[in-house]
Design a protein around this motif. Structure first.
Motif, PDB file in Angstrom:
ATOM      1  N   CYS A 231      81.132 -41.711  57.303  1.00 53.07           N
ATOM      2  CA  CYS A 231      81.330 -42.241  55.948  1.00 53.07           C
ATOM      3  C   CYS A 231      82.814 -42.228  55.567  1.00 53.07           C
ATOM      4  O   CYS A 231      83.326 -43.186  54.978  1.00 53.07           O
ATOM      5  N   ILE A 232      83.515 -41.145  55.925  1.00 52.52           N
ATOM      6  CA  ILE A 232      84.939 -41.054  55.621  1.00 52.52           C
ATOM      7  C   ILE A 232      85.723 -42.095  56.415  1.00 52.52           C
ATOM      8  O   ILE A 232      86.586 -42.799  55.874  1.00 52.52           O
ATOM      9  N   GLU A 233      85.408 -42.204  57.708  1.00 50.37           N
ATOM     10  CA  GLU A 233      86.117 -43.155  58.577  1.00 50.37           C
ATOM     11  C   GLU A 233      85.931 -44.591  58.117  1.00 50.37           C
ATOM     12  O   GLU A 233      86.832 -45.419  58.264  1.00 50.37           O
ATOM     13  N   ASN A 234      84.760 -44.907  57.574  1.00 50.53           N
ATOM     14  CA  ASN A 234      84.437 -46.280  57.203  1.00 50.53           C
ATOM     15  C   ASN A 234      84.396 -46.508  55.693  1.00 50.53           C
ATOM     16  O   ASN A 234      83.881 -47.521  55.232  1.00 50.53           O
ATOM     17  N   ASN A 235      84.935 -45.542  54.935  1.00 48.85           N
ATOM     18  CA  ASN A 235      85.052 -45.682  53.488  1.00 48.85           C
ATOM     19  C   ASN A 235      83.701 -45.982  52.821  1.00 48.85           C
ATOM     20  O   ASN A 235      83.583 -46.853  51.962  1.00 48.85           O
ATOM     21  N   ILE A 236      82.681 -45.237  53.245  1.00 48.59           N
ATOM     22  CA  ILE A 236      81.348 -45.386  52.673  1.00 48.59           C
ATOM     23  C   ILE A 236      81.156 -44.314  51.593  1.00 48.59           C
ATOM     24  O   ILE A 236      81.330 -43.125  51.862  1.00 48.59           O
ATOM     25  N   ALA A 237      80.801 -44.728  50.410  1.00 50.47           N
ATOM     26  CA  ALA A 237      80.608 -43.779  49.307  1.00 50.47           C
ATOM     27  C   ALA A 237      79.470 -42.822  49.632  1.00 50.47           C
ATOM     28  O   ALA A 237      78.404 -43.225  50.092  1.00 50.47           O
ATOM     29  N   HIS A 238      79.713 -41.544  49.408  1.00 50.94           N
ATOM     30  CA  HIS A 238      78.703 -40.537  49.688  1.00 50.94           C
ATOM     31  C   HIS A 238      79.057 -39.266  48.930  1.00 50.94           C
ATOM     32  O   HIS A 238      80.178 -39.103  48.450  1.00 50.94           O
ATOM     33  N   ALA A 239      78.100 -38.367  48.840  1.00 49.37           N
ATOM     34  CA  ALA A 239      78.337 -37.054  48.235  1.00 49.37           C
ATOM     35  C   ALA A 239      78.107 -36.001  49.311  1.00 49.37           C
ATOM     36  O   ALA A 239      76.980 -35.832  49.779  1.00 49.37           O
ATOM     37  N   PRO A 240      79.138 -35.287  49.742  1.00 48.41           N
ATOM     38  CA  PRO A 240      78.942 -34.238  50.753  1.00 48.41           C
ATOM     39  C   PRO A 240      78.212 -33.047  50.152  1.00 48.41           C
ATOM     40  O   PRO A 240      78.325 -32.771  48.970  1.00 48.41           O
ATOM     41  N   PHE A 241      77.443 -32.349  50.980  1.00 46.57           N
ATOM     42  CA  PHE A 241      76.761 -31.152  50.498  1.00 46.57           C
ATOM     43  C   PHE A 241      76.789 -30.072  51.565  1.00 46.57           C
ATOM     44  O   PHE A 241      76.824 -30.347  52.761  1.00 46.57           O
ATOM     45  N   ASP A 242      76.791 -28.825  51.104  1.00 48.63           N
ATOM     46  CA  ASP A 242      76.724 -27.683  51.998  1.00 48.63           C
ATOM     47  C   ASP A 242      75.301 -27.145  52.090  1.00 48.63           C
ATOM     48  O   ASP A 242      74.844 -26.773  53.164  1.00 48.63           O
ATOM     49  N   THR A 243      74.611 -27.081  50.952  1.00 46.27           N
ATOM     50  CA  THR A 243      73.203 -26.681  50.939  1.00 46.27           C
ATOM     51  C   THR A 243      72.486 -27.562  49.920  1.00 46.27           C
ATOM     52  O   THR A 243      73.115 -28.301  49.147  1.00 46.27           O
ATOM     53  N   PHE A 244      71.165 -27.461  49.893  1.00 54.63           N
ATOM     54  CA  PHE A 244      70.384 -28.272  48.962  1.00 54.63           C
ATOM     55  C   PHE A 244      70.625 -27.879  47.512  1.00 54.63           C
ATOM     56  O   PHE A 244      70.235 -28.612  46.600  1.00 54.63           O
ATOM     57  N   ALA A 245      71.275 -26.758  47.264  1.00 57.72           N
ATOM     58  CA  ALA A 245      71.633 -26.403  45.889  1.00 57.72           C
ATOM     59  C   ALA A 245      72.617 -27.417  45.325  1.00 57.72           C
ATOM     60  O   ALA A 245      72.576 -27.747  44.131  1.00 57.72           O
ATOM     61  N   ASP A 246      73.535 -27.928  46.166  1.00 60.21           N
ATOM     62  CA  ASP A 246      74.479 -28.955  45.728  1.00 60.21           C
ATOM     63  C   ASP A 246      73.747 -30.226  45.322  1.00 60.21           C
ATOM     64  O   ASP A 246      74.073 -30.861  44.314  1.00 60.21           O
ATOM     65  N   ILE A 247      72.741 -30.594  46.096  1.00 58.79           N
ATOM     66  CA  ILE A 247      71.969 -31.802  45.816  1.00 58.79           C
ATOM     67  C   ILE A 247      71.167 -31.628  44.527  1.00 58.79           C
ATOM     68  O   ILE A 247      71.129 -32.527  43.676  1.00 58.79           O
ATOM     69  N   GLN A 248      70.558 -30.465  44.372  1.00 59.96           N
ATOM     70  CA  GLN A 248      69.782 -30.200  43.153  1.00 59.96           C
ATOM     71  C   GLN A 248      70.663 -30.303  41.918  1.00 59.96           C
ATOM     72  O   GLN A 248      70.264 -30.893  40.903  1.00 59.96           O
ATOM     73  N   ARG A 249      71.858 -29.750  41.988  1.00 59.15           N
ATOM     74  CA  ARG A 249      72.766 -29.796  40.841  1.00 59.15           C
ATOM     75  C   ARG A 249      73.120 -31.233  40.473  1.00 59.15           C
ATOM     76  O   ARG A 249      73.144 -31.598  39.290  1.00 59.15           O
ATOM     77  N   GLU A 250      73.348 -32.069  41.476  1.00 57.49           N
ATOM     78  CA  GLU A 250      73.733 -33.453  41.186  1.00 57.49           C
ATOM     79  C   GLU A 250      72.565 -34.281  40.671  1.00 57.49           C
ATOM     80  O   GLU A 250      72.724 -35.099  39.763  1.00 57.49           O
ATOM     81  N   ILE A 251      71.391 -34.068  41.222  1.00 57.71           N
ATOM     82  CA  ILE A 251      70.225 -34.810  40.745  1.00 57.71           C
ATOM     83  C   ILE A 251      69.897 -34.409  39.311  1.00 57.71           C
ATOM     84  O   ILE A 251      69.571 -35.257  38.472  1.00 57.71           O
ATOM     85  N   GLU A 252      70.019 -33.132  39.012  1.00 58.63           N
ATOM     86  CA  GLU A 252      69.778 -32.682  37.640  1.00 58.63           C
ATOM     87  C   GLU A 252      70.802 -33.298  36.688  1.00 58.63           C
ATOM     88  O   GLU A 252      70.461 -33.698  35.568  1.00 58.63           O
ATOM     89  N   ARG A 253      72.046 -33.380  37.123  1.00 59.42           N
ATOM     90  CA  ARG A 253      73.076 -34.007  36.290  1.00 59.42           C
ATOM     91  C   ARG A 253      72.730 -35.465  36.017  1.00 59.42           C
ATOM     92  O   ARG A 253      72.839 -35.947  34.881  1.00 59.42           O
ATOM     93  N   MET A 254      72.288 -36.174  37.044  1.00 57.09           N
ATOM     94  CA  MET A 254      71.938 -37.583  36.878  1.00 57.09           C
ATOM     95  C   MET A 254      70.727 -37.740  35.965  1.00 57.09           C
ATOM     96  O   MET A 254      70.694 -38.640  35.116  1.00 57.09           O
ATOM     97  N   ARG A 255      69.747 -36.865  36.101  1.00 55.57           N
ATOM     98  CA  ARG A 255      68.558 -36.934  35.249  1.00 55.57           C
ATOM     99  C   ARG A 255      68.923 -36.710  33.786  1.00 55.57           C
ATOM    100  O   ARG A 255      68.481 -37.450  32.899  1.00 55.57           O
ATOM    101  N   LYS A 256      69.748 -35.710  33.527  1.00 55.71           N
ATOM    102  CA  LYS A 256      70.128 -35.409  32.148  1.00 55.71           C
ATOM    103  C   LYS A 256      70.978 -36.516  31.546  1.00 55.71           C
ATOM    104  O   LYS A 256      70.816 -36.888  30.381  1.00 55.71           O
ATOM    105  N   GLU A 257      71.893 -37.047  32.353  1.00 56.19           N
ATOM    106  CA  GLU A 257      72.745 -38.123  31.858  1.00 56.19           C
ATOM    107  C   GLU A 257      71.917 -39.336  31.490  1.00 56.19           C
ATOM    108  O   GLU A 257      72.160 -39.995  30.474  1.00 56.19           O
ATOM    109  N   ASP A 258      70.906 -39.627  32.291  1.00 65.00           N
ATOM    110  CA  ASP A 258      70.057 -40.776  32.013  1.00 65.00           C
ATOM    111  C   ASP A 258      69.232 -40.549  30.750  1.00 65.00           C
ATOM    112  O   ASP A 258      69.045 -41.458  29.943  1.00 65.00           O
ATOM    113  N   GLU A 259      68.728 -39.336  30.566  1.00 68.72           N
ATOM    114  CA  GLU A 259      67.906 -39.037  29.394  1.00 68.72           C
ATOM    115  C   GLU A 259      68.707 -39.091  28.104  1.00 68.72           C
ATOM    116  O   GLU A 259      68.182 -39.426  27.051  1.00 68.72           O
TER     117      GLU A 259
END
Length: 301
Positions: A231-259
Motif C-alpha cells: 500500500c505504501i509503495e503504490n500509494n494506496i490509502a489504508h489504515a495500519p494496525f498493530d492489534t484489533f484494538a486499533d480497528i475497534q477504536r476507528e470503527i467506533e469513531r466512524m460510527r459515532k461520527e455518523d450518528e
C-alpha cells in the motif's frame, strides 16, 4: 471426518448480510471482512500443517515461490500441499493448536461487533473445517458461531489418508475473494433501510488480500507486513494496525461520527458513493480504496 456441504455463493452471501439481525433491524451500515492467517492469527494454519506433517518447509517454500512467479497457479500448488497431508484431522489440529497465537485484542473486538450488530466475516483461501475448528477452540463455540466463514470446503478422510480442497470457484484461485465480497455487498444493499449503502471494511496482512481489498471502502493493513508495504509503495490509502484494538477504536469513531451528523451529511453518506463511483469507472486490475485522512492518522497515533 464428514465433509460439510458447501452452500451456494449467493445463499451464503445473503447470510453474511444478515448476521446480527436477531433484533429485526435490516439496516446494515458496517460489514467487516477479515483475512484469517496472519491477521486474526499470527501464524498460517496451512503452513503449520505442511511444515510439520506434510511436504515440509523447504518444499512448501518452493511451491509458494512458484505461485508468486506465476509458474504454478495458487490452486494447483495448494492441491499439492494439501495432498501431502496423511494425518487424521484431530492429530493435525493438535499441532496447530500448540503453534497458533491469536491477536491479543481480537476477542474484545469480536464481542464489540456482536454487541453493536456489526457482521464479522472471515474470508480466506484456506479450508473451512480447519478455520471453524480453530475459532471454536480459541473463542468457544458460542462466540465462534457469530462468525461467518467464507472459504473453501474440504474432504478429509477419517484416517487422514486424503485432504482434498473443495474449491468455491472454478478458477486458478480456487476462491475469488473479490467475488465473495461483491456478492455480500449486493445482498447487504437489499437489506439496508432508507437506501443506506453498506460500508465494507476489509482487514488483512498480505498482498493476496488485495482482490478483496479492492472491493472495500476502508482497508486495515497489519503494520509491518506485506500488505502495508504494498500500500505504501503504490500509494494506496489504508489504515495500519498493530492489534484489533486499533480497528475497534476507528470503527467506533466512524460510527459515532455518523450518528452525530444529520442524514445526508454523515461520514457514510459521503464515504460509500465515492467508493462505488470509483468502482464503476476504474479498471478491473486497479485497487480502489477511499479512506479518510483522519482514519489513517487515528490508527497511526
Amino acid at each position: 471426518m464428514p465433509t460439510a456441504i458447501l452452500p451456494s455463493p449467493a445463499s451464503e452471501a445473503k447470510g453474511l448480510a444478515n448476521v446480527g439481525n436477531e433484533a429485526g433491524s435490516k439496516k446494515r451500515k458496517i460489514i467487516c471482512f477479515s483475512d484469517f492467517d496472519g491477521t486474526i492469527f499470527m501464524q498460517d494454519t496451512g503452513h503449520v500443517l505442511f511444515d510439520n506433517v506434510g511436504c515440509g518447509a523447504k518444499r512448501r517454500e518452493l511451491l509458494d515461490q512458484q505461485i508468486k512467479t506465476g509458474e504454478r497457479s495458487f490452486r494447483e500448488a495448494s492441491e499439492e500441499m494439501w495432498g501431502s497431508l496423511h494425518v487424521p484431522f484431530d492429530d493435525g489440529f493438535e499441532i496447530m493448536k500448540k503453534a497458533l497465537e491469536i491477536d491479543p485484542d481480537f476477542r474484545n473486538f469480536h464481542q464489540y461487533c456482536i454487541s453493536n450488530k456489526i457482521p464479522f466475516n472471515v474470508i480466506s483461501a484456506g479450508l473451512k473445517p480447519i478455520l471453524r475448528r480453530v475459532l471454536d477452540t480459541f473463542l468457544g463455540e458460542d462466540l465462534s458461531a457469530h462468525i461467518n466463514i467464507v472459504a473453501n470446503d474440504a474432504k478429509i478422510a477419517e484416517d487422514g489418508s486424503e485432504w482434498k480442497p473443495i474449491w468455491r470457484h472454478d478458477n486458478e484461485l480456487g476462491h475469488d475473494k473479490a467475488l465473495s465480497v461483491q456478492e455480500a455487498r449486493s445482498q447487504a444493499i437489499l437489506t439496508c433501510e432508507d437506501g443506506t449503502i453498506p460500508l465494507i471494511v476489509f482487514i488483512g496482512d498480505g498482498v493476496s488480500d488485495l482482490p478483496a481489498a479492492r472491493e472495500a471502502d476502508v482497508l486495515f493493513a497489519r503494520r509491518g507486513l506485506r500488505l502495508e508495504e504494498y500500500c505504501i509503495e503504490n500509494n494506496i490509502a489504508h489504515a495500519p494496525f498493530d492489534t484489533f484494538a486499533d480497528i475497534q477504536r476507528e470503527i467506533e469513531r466512524m460510527r459515532k461520527e455518523d450518528e452525530e451528523k444529520t442524514a445526508g451529511n454523515g461520514l457514510l453518506a459521503v464515504f460509500n458513493p465515492r467508493a462505488n463511483l470509483w468502482r464503476r469507472v476504474s479498471s478491473k486490475t486497479a485497487v480502489p480504496l477511499y479512506a479518510t485522512k483522519s482514519a489513517v492518522a487515528g490508527v497511526t497515533a
